[in-house]
Design a protein around this motif. Structure first.
Motif, short mmCIF file in Angstrom:
data_model
loop_
_atom_site.label_atom_id
_atom_site.label_comp_id
_atom_site.label_asym_id
_atom_site.label_seq_id
_atom_site.Cartn_x
_atom_site.Cartn_y
_atom_site.Cartn_z
N HIS A 52 1.23 -1.01 -0.02
CA HIS A 52 0.45 -0.30 0.01
C HIS A 52 0.49 1.04 0.26
N GLY A 53 2.04 1.56 1.03
CA GLY A 53 2.89 2.55 1.16
C GLY A 53 3.66 2.29 2.28
N LEU A 54 4.65 3.31 2.03
CA LEU A 54 5.45 3.63 3.00
C LEU A 54 5.51 4.44 3.48
N TRP A 55 5.09 4.69 4.49
CA TRP A 55 5.20 6.13 5.41
C TRP A 55 5.76 6.83 6.28
N PRO A 64 3.32 13.19 9.54
CA PRO A 64 3.70 14.06 8.98
C PRO A 64 3.15 13.71 7.21
N THR A 65 2.69 14.65 6.22
CA THR A 65 2.14 14.25 5.14
C THR A 65 2.00 15.63 4.18
N GLN A 66 2.37 14.94 3.09
CA GLN A 66 2.51 15.62 2.01
C GLN A 66 3.32 17.04 2.25
N CYS A 67 4.36 16.86 2.65
CA CYS A 67 5.57 17.95 3.26
C CYS A 67 6.33 18.72 2.26
N LYS A 68 6.55 18.14 0.68
CA LYS A 68 6.83 19.02 -0.06
C LYS A 68 6.70 18.51 -1.57
N THR A 105 2.96 11.67 -2.72
CA THR A 105 3.14 12.97 -3.02
C THR A 105 2.55 12.90 -1.13
N VAL A 106 1.75 11.83 -0.94
CA VAL A 106 1.11 12.51 0.72
C VAL A 106 2.42 11.63 1.38
N CYS A 110 8.13 13.38 2.72
CA CYS A 110 8.23 13.19 3.62
C CYS A 110 9.23 13.05 4.53
N SER A 111 9.76 12.15 3.33
CA SER A 111 10.72 10.84 3.86
C SER A 111 12.42 11.07 3.85
#
Length: 209
Positions: A52-55, A64-68, A105-106, A110-111
């Motif tokens: 699904h994703g790496l958060w 944190p979300t949508q950091c840059k 994006t989300v 933030c990584s």
């Protein structure tokens, strides 16, 4: 001289404020047959857990979300990884790049990583363990149920060195939707305990075919 010091200090403050801090990574893996009972899937339904994703996550809210948002994802960035990504990170609703772009994006922004490095790390962490195989070794197989939640957690702990995963279930059916594995933020991320928060029932978890 004072002006120069003030300028350097201002640049330092600006740079620091742009740094995204987080405490750990959470790798979310979806069980497609459960997902496709809640959504309309237009592609073939995989019979293995998919990414699904790496958060990036914090120990306390908010995460944190949508950091840059200026760090746009371009599909050619992923070209060397494309066969691996398509195999284990498919969009079950039919738009692979749309899913990858959303996750980048989300969460990926933030990584503090470049897009290629973020996706490669995700693939590498996913490859560390095969959740379906871990469950089958403990006689937990699709179509069999109900399953005790602790049995699922204990089966996965074999690969993580006893460190707890986080489970997510569909509230209506009790189907296991996701297994989430947590990692520290070192250069070679190691498993760590996830939050034990779960919406899965204790005794009536299902792994549909």
């Amino acid at each position: 001289m004072n002006y120069l010091l003030l300028l350097v200090f201002s640049l330092f403050i600006h740079s620091s404020s742009a740094t995204i801090n987080f405490d750990y990574f959470m790798l979310a893996e979806t069980w497609p047959p459960s997902f496709c009972q809640t959504k309309t899937c237009i592609s073939a339904i995989p019979s293995k857990f998919s990414i699904h994703g790496l958060w990036p996550q914090n120990n306390s809210l908010p995460h944190p979300t949508q950091c840059k948002t200026t760090k746009k994802l371009v599909e050619t960035m992923l070209k060397p990884l494309k066969p691996r990504i398509a195999n284990v990170w498919p969009s079950l609703t039919g738009n692979n790049f749309g899913l990858w772009n959303h996750e980048w994006t989300v969460h990926g922004t933030c990584s503090t990583m470049a897009a290629f490095d973020y996706f490669k790390l995700t693939l590498d962490l996913y490859a560390k363990s095969n959740i379906k195989d871990l469950l089958q070794k403990k006689n937990i197989t699709p179509g069999k149920g109900p399953i005790n939640r602790k049995d699922i957690e204990d089966a996965i702990k074999v690969a993580t060195g006893g460190l707890a995963p986080q489970l997510s279930c569909d509230q209506n059916s009790g189907n296991l939707l996701e297994v989430r594995l947590c990692f520290d933020t070192s250069t070679n991320p190691k498993y760590k305990n996830c939050s034990t928060n779960t919406n899965c029932p204790l005794n009536n978890v299902y792994l549909p075919l």
